[in-house]
Scaffold this motif. Structure first.
Motif, PDB file in Angstrom:
ATOM      1  N   ALA A 129    -112.689   4.549 -12.104  1.00 34.87           N
ATOM      2  CA  ALA A 129    -113.401   5.596 -12.848  1.00 34.87           C
ATOM      3  C   ALA A 129    -112.443   6.423 -13.691  1.00 34.87           C
ATOM      4  N   HIS A 130    -112.999   7.084 -14.678  1.00 31.70           N
ATOM      5  CA  HIS A 130    -112.280   8.156 -15.361  1.00 31.70           C
ATOM      6  C   HIS A 130    -112.644   9.421 -14.591  1.00 31.70           C
ATOM      7  N   ARG A 131    -111.657  10.079 -14.008  1.00 29.13           N
ATOM      8  CA  ARG A 131    -111.887  11.265 -13.176  1.00 29.13           C
ATOM      9  C   ARG A 131    -111.237  12.472 -13.846  1.00 29.13           C
ATOM     10  N   PHE A 132    -112.017  13.514 -14.030  1.00 24.52           N
ATOM     11  CA  PHE A 132    -111.513  14.771 -14.573  1.00 24.52           C
ATOM     12  C   PHE A 132    -111.674  15.836 -13.493  1.00 24.52           C
ATOM     13  N   SER A 133    -110.657  16.677 -13.318  1.00 27.60           N
ATOM     14  CA  SER A 133    -110.796  17.769 -12.359  1.00 27.60           C
ATOM     15  C   SER A 133    -110.061  19.003 -12.867  1.00 27.60           C
ATOM     16  N   MET A 134    -110.573  20.147 -12.444  1.00 28.89           N
ATOM     17  CA  MET A 134    -109.973  21.426 -12.810  1.00 28.89           C
ATOM     18  C   MET A 134    -110.006  22.313 -11.576  1.00 28.89           C
TER      19      MET A 134
ATOM     20  N   THR B 242     -98.387  18.617  -0.786  1.00 27.28           N
ATOM     21  CA  THR B 242     -98.938  19.721   0.008  1.00 27.28           C
ATOM     22  C   THR B 242     -99.258  20.964  -0.805  1.00 27.28           C
ATOM     23  N   ASP B 243     -98.852  21.079  -2.038  1.00 24.25           N
ATOM     24  CA  ASP B 243     -98.996  22.312  -2.815  1.00 24.25           C
ATOM     25  C   ASP B 243     -98.287  23.467  -2.113  1.00 24.25           C
ATOM     26  N   GLY B 244     -97.261  23.166  -1.331  1.00 25.12           N
ATOM     27  CA  GLY B 244     -96.554  24.173  -0.554  1.00 25.12           C
ATOM     28  C   GLY B 244     -95.910  25.263  -1.383  1.00 25.12           C
ATOM     29  N   HIS B 245     -95.676  24.999  -2.656  1.00 22.43           N
ATOM     30  CA  HIS B 245     -95.050  25.988  -3.539  1.00 22.43           C
ATOM     31  C   HIS B 245     -96.072  26.948  -4.142  1.00 22.43           C
ATOM     32  N   HIS B 246     -97.348  26.744  -3.871  1.00 18.14           N
ATOM     33  CA  HIS B 246     -98.403  27.595  -4.431  1.00 18.14           C
ATOM     34  C   HIS B 246     -98.695  28.776  -3.508  1.00 18.14           C
ATOM     35  N   VAL B 247     -99.351  29.761  -4.048  1.00 24.75           N
ATOM     36  CA  VAL B 247     -99.729  30.951  -3.295  1.00 24.75           C
ATOM     37  C   VAL B 247    -100.823  30.617  -2.285  1.00 24.75           C
ATOM     38  N   GLU B 248    -100.742  31.238  -1.102  1.00 23.29           N
ATOM     39  CA  GLU B 248    -101.746  31.057  -0.050  1.00 23.29           C
ATOM     40  C   GLU B 248    -103.138  31.390  -0.563  1.00 23.29           C
ATOM     41  N   GLY B 249    -104.126  30.683  -0.039  1.00 21.29           N
ATOM     42  CA  GLY B 249    -105.512  30.993  -0.369  1.00 21.29           C
ATOM     43  C   GLY B 249    -106.351  29.761  -0.635  1.00 21.29           C
ATOM     44  N   TRP B 250    -107.604  30.007  -1.004  1.00 19.65           N
ATOM     45  CA  TRP B 250    -108.580  28.950  -1.255  1.00 19.65           C
ATOM     46  C   TRP B 250    -108.456  28.393  -2.661  1.00 19.65           C
ATOM     47  N   ARG B 251    -108.690  27.093  -2.783  1.00 18.47           N
ATOM     48  CA  ARG B 251    -108.742  26.409  -4.070  1.00 18.47           C
ATOM     49  C   ARG B 251    -110.044  25.629  -4.156  1.00 18.47           C
ATOM     50  N   VAL B 252    -110.601  25.627  -5.346  1.00 15.01           N
ATOM     51  CA  VAL B 252    -111.774  24.797  -5.610  1.00 15.01           C
ATOM     52  C   VAL B 252    -111.429  23.913  -6.798  1.00 15.01           C
ATOM     53  N   TYR B 253    -111.603  22.607  -6.624  1.00 20.37           N
ATOM     54  CA  TYR B 253    -111.399  21.651  -7.713  1.00 20.37           C
ATOM     55  C   TYR B 253    -112.751  21.069  -8.092  1.00 20.37           C
ATOM     56  N   PHE B 254    -113.151  21.339  -9.326  1.00 21.11           N
ATOM     57  CA  PHE B 254    -114.399  20.810  -9.864  1.00 21.11           C
ATOM     58  C   PHE B 254    -114.105  19.447 -10.465  1.00 21.11           C
TER      59      PHE B 254
ATOM     60  N   MET C  88    -106.520  21.312 -16.167  1.00 25.94           N
ATOM     61  CA  MET C  88    -107.401  20.166 -16.243  1.00 25.94           C
ATOM     62  C   MET C  88    -106.558  18.923 -16.001  1.00 25.94           C
ATOM     63  N   TYR C  89    -107.045  18.075 -15.131  1.00 26.53           N
ATOM     64  CA  TYR C  89    -106.367  16.817 -14.821  1.00 26.53           C
ATOM     65  C   TYR C  89    -107.279  15.658 -15.204  1.00 26.53           C
ATOM     66  N   TRP C  90    -106.679  14.613 -15.745  1.00 28.93           N
ATOM     67  CA  TRP C  90    -107.403  13.396 -16.070  1.00 28.93           C
ATOM     68  C   TRP C  90    -106.742  12.252 -15.327  1.00 28.93           C
ATOM     69  N   TYR C  91    -107.547  11.491 -14.579  1.00 28.28           N
ATOM     70  CA  TYR C  91    -107.082  10.301 -13.888  1.00 28.28           C
ATOM     71  C   TYR C  91    -107.825   9.111 -14.481  1.00 28.28           C
ATOM     72  N   PRO C  92    -107.146   8.294 -15.280  1.00 30.63           N
ATOM     73  CA  PRO C  92    -107.800   7.091 -15.813  1.00 30.63           C
ATOM     74  C   PRO C  92    -107.949   6.062 -14.700  1.00 30.63           C
ATOM     75  N   PRO C  93    -108.700   4.990 -14.918  1.00 25.52           N
ATOM     76  CA  PRO C  93    -108.788   3.937 -13.904  1.00 25.52           C
ATOM     77  C   PRO C  93    -107.381   3.508 -13.470  1.00 25.52           C
ATOM     78  N   GLY C  94    -107.156   3.471 -12.164  1.00 30.92           N
ATOM     79  CA  GLY C  94    -105.840   3.131 -11.622  1.00 30.92           C
ATOM     80  C   GLY C  94    -104.912   4.331 -11.491  1.00 30.92           C
ATOM     81  N   GLY C  95    -105.353   5.493 -11.944  1.00 30.06           N
ATOM     82  CA  GLY C  95    -104.516   6.694 -11.873  1.00 30.06           C
ATOM     83  C   GLY C  95    -104.554   7.333 -10.496  1.00 30.06           C
ATOM     84  N   PHE C  96    -103.524   8.117 -10.194  1.00 30.60           N
ATOM     85  CA  PHE C  96    -103.455   8.766  -8.884  1.00 30.60           C
ATOM     86  C   PHE C  96    -102.456   9.919  -8.911  1.00 30.60           C
ATOM     87  N   THR C  97    -102.551  10.758  -7.897  1.00 27.27           N
ATOM     88  CA  THR C  97    -101.534  11.762  -7.596  1.00 27.27           C
ATOM     89  C   THR C  97    -101.023  11.425  -6.212  1.00 27.27           C
ATOM     90  N   GLU C  98     -99.711  11.341  -6.060  1.00 24.37           N
ATOM     91  CA  GLU C  98     -99.126  10.989  -4.770  1.00 24.37           C
ATOM     92  C   GLU C  98     -99.414  12.064  -3.728  1.00 24.37           C
TER      93      GLU C  98
END
Length: 113
Positions: free
Chosen positions: A76-81, A14-26, A1-11
Motif C-alpha cells: 500500500a501507499h501509507r501516509f501518516s502524520m 523507541t522515540d526515546g529522544h522525544h518528550v514524554e506524553g501521548w502521540r496520535v498518528y493519523f 507527514m510520512y509517506w511509505y510507498p509499497p515496500g517501505g518501512f521504518t525500522e
C-alpha cells in the motif's frame, strides 16, 4: 507527514529522544490491511495493528519504559502524520471511542499508562 510507498518501512525504534506524553498518528492508505503499525507488547511479543482508511494509532511515551515499534507497508501507499496530545485529551478520546458500537478500537495495554 510520512509517506511509505509499497515496500517501505521504518525500522524498530523507541522515540526515546522525544518528550514524554501521548502521540496520535493519523493514517491513510490506498489499500486496507496491506500496511501496519507493529509494537512489542508487555510480554515481549511483536503485535501488528493492520491499517485501514482514516485510522488513528495512539500510544504513550514514558521515560524508562521504551515502546519499541515499527511501520511496514507491504503493498500500500501509507501516509501518516503524528501529533502530541495531552493526558486529558488522550483519556477523553479513549473514553468516547470505547462507547461507539462496532469501532475498531483496540485496548491500550495498562503498561502504556
Amino acid at each position: 507527514m510520512y509517506w511509505y510507498p509499497p515496500g517501505g518501512f521504518t525500522e524498530w525504534h523507541t522515540d526515546g529522544h522525544h518528550v514524554e506524553g501521548w502521540r496520535v498518528y493519523f493514517t491513510e492508505v490506498d489499500i486496507e490491511k496491506e500496511s501496519y503499525f507493529a509494537f512489542i507488547n508487555a510480554i515481549g511479543k511483536s503485535t501488528r495493528v493492520l491499517d485501514w482508511h482514516g485510522q488513528a494509532n495512539m500510544f504513550r511515551l514514558i521515560p524508562g519504559k521504551p515502546l519499541w515499534h515499527a511501520v511496514v507497508s507491504e503493498s500500500a501507499h501509507r501516509f501518516s502524520m503524528g501529533v502530541a496530545v495531552s493526558d486529558s485529551m488522550a483519556r477523553s478520546v479513549m473514553k468516547r471511542l470505547s462507547r461507539l458500537p462496532g469501532n475498531r478500537w483496540w485496548e491500550v495495554p495498562s503498561w502504556l499508562g
